[in-house]
Scaffold this active site. Structure first.
Site, PDB file in Angstrom:
ATOM      1  N   ASP A  10       0.674  -1.743  -0.038  1.00 43.53           N
ATOM      2  CA  ASP A  10       0.190   0.052   0.130  1.00 43.53           C
ATOM      3  C   ASP A  10       0.668   1.261   0.267  1.00 43.53           C
ATOM      4  OD1 ASP A  10       0.740   0.026   2.320  1.00 43.53           O
ATOM      5  OD2 ASP A  10      -0.787   0.245   3.366  1.00 43.53           O
ATOM      6  N   CYS A  67       3.259  -2.972   4.270  1.00 44.42           N
ATOM      7  CA  CYS A  67       2.258  -1.912   4.494  1.00 44.42           C
ATOM      8  C   CYS A  67       3.065  -1.417   5.295  1.00 44.42           C
ATOM      9  CB  CYS A  67       0.783  -2.216   4.937  1.00 44.42           C
ATOM     10  SG  CYS A  67       0.347  -3.593   6.191  1.00 44.42           S
ATOM     11  N   THR A  69       2.504  -2.364   8.703  1.00 43.44           N
ATOM     12  CA  THR A  69       3.359  -2.687   9.470  1.00 43.44           C
ATOM     13  C   THR A  69       3.294  -4.178   9.231  1.00 43.44           C
ATOM     14  OG1 THR A  69       0.468  -2.979  10.583  1.00 43.44           O
ATOM     15  CG2 THR A  69       2.035  -0.956  11.994  1.00 43.44           C
ATOM     16  N   HIS A 100       6.730 -25.013   8.612  1.00 46.48           N
ATOM     17  CA  HIS A 100       6.231 -25.839   9.023  1.00 46.48           C
ATOM     18  C   HIS A 100       4.380 -24.935   8.629  1.00 46.48           C
ATOM     19  CE1 HIS A 100       8.417 -26.346  13.728  1.00 46.48           C
ATOM     20  NE2 HIS A 100       9.242 -26.458  12.504  1.00 46.48           N
ATOM     21  N   HIS A 135       3.244 -31.368   9.761  1.00 44.87           N
ATOM     22  CA  HIS A 135       3.032 -29.976   9.715  1.00 44.87           C
ATOM     23  C   HIS A 135       1.990 -30.323   7.989  1.00 44.87           C
ATOM     24  CE1 HIS A 135       5.895 -28.899  11.810  1.00 44.87           C
ATOM     25  NE2 HIS A 135       6.529 -28.963  11.220  1.00 44.87           N
TER      26      HIS A 135
HETATM   27  C1  RB5 Z   1      -1.781   2.870   6.890  1.00 44.70           C
HETATM   28  O1  RB5 Z   1      -1.575   4.132   6.998  1.00 44.70           O
HETATM   29  C2  RB5 Z   1      -1.908   1.595   8.011  1.00 44.70           C
HETATM   30  O2  RB5 Z   1      -3.124   1.579   8.586  1.00 44.70           O
HETATM   31  C3  RB5 Z   1      -1.357  -0.115   6.880  1.00 44.70           C
HETATM   32  O3  RB5 Z   1      -0.002   0.462   6.098  1.00 44.70           O
HETATM   33  C4  RB5 Z   1      -0.913  -0.967   7.443  1.00 44.70           C
HETATM   34  O4  RB5 Z   1      -0.193  -0.733   8.183  1.00 44.70           O
HETATM   35  C5  RB5 Z   1      -2.427  -1.562   8.673  1.00 44.70           C
HETATM   36  O5  RB5 Z   1      -2.232  -2.217   9.098  1.00 44.70           O
END
Ligand code: RB5
Length: 152
Positions: A10, A67, A69, A100, A135
């Site tokens: 993203d 993304c 996180t 696994h 597994h």
């Molecule tokens: C975008 O701001 C952020 O929410 C997205 O990249 C991600 O971390 C969501 O889990």
């Protein structure tokens, strides 16, 4: 052995995409970019779905999803039956999720891990095989979870 990867992000993972593509190619693997094509705001489920569909349609291929996180994009990808998207933070989790879980998509967060860790994770993920054996049955049960078969 050379592998094929599909990559999508993203906006919060976009800045890393070119770097990751170069690194995967340097390792001798193929990588196909599914977007986005700019850092404009987008919704991570749309790109998780694109990558998941490509991986499922191309047997033996893998995905990389990034993304901010790594959490949202991995949750979204895992809604699609047949996808086992692993949110990894280090070499150990990247290795074990191949051995696994037979993970087919590697996910991480641009705001969470540095380039050194990312390189190690990709190298490990690409070179580690599923162990099968005990597994295999557990991985098969994951699809059962998708359809509620294991809820009772
Ligand atoms: C975008 O701001 C952020 O929410 C997205 O990249 C991600 O971390 C969501 O889990």
């Amino acid at each position: 052995m050379s592998k094929k990867f599909y990559i999508a992000t993203d906006h919060a993972g976009y800045a890393l995409k070119a770097y990751v593509k170069d690194f995967v190619r340097e390792l001798g693997h193929e990588i196909i970019d599914l977007g986005p094509d700019s850092a404009d705001r987008v919704d991570y489920p749309d790109f998780a779905k694109k990558c998941a569909k490509s991986v499922l349609a191309d047997e033996g291929s893998f995905g990389i999803l990034i993304c901010g996180t790594g959490i949202g994009i991995s949750i979204a990808a895992n809604k699609i039956p047949g996808i086992r998207a692993a949110l990894c933070h280090d070499t150990y989790t990247a290795k074990l999720t191949r051995q696994h879980n037979d993970a087919n998509i590697l996910c991480f967060g641009e705001r969470v891990v540095g380039k050194g860790v990312i390189e190690d994770m990709i190298e490990t993920f690409a070179s580690t095989e599923f162990e099968g054996g005990r597994h295999a049955g557990r991985v098969a049960k994951i699809e059962g979870c998708t359809f509620g078969a294991n809820l009772g």
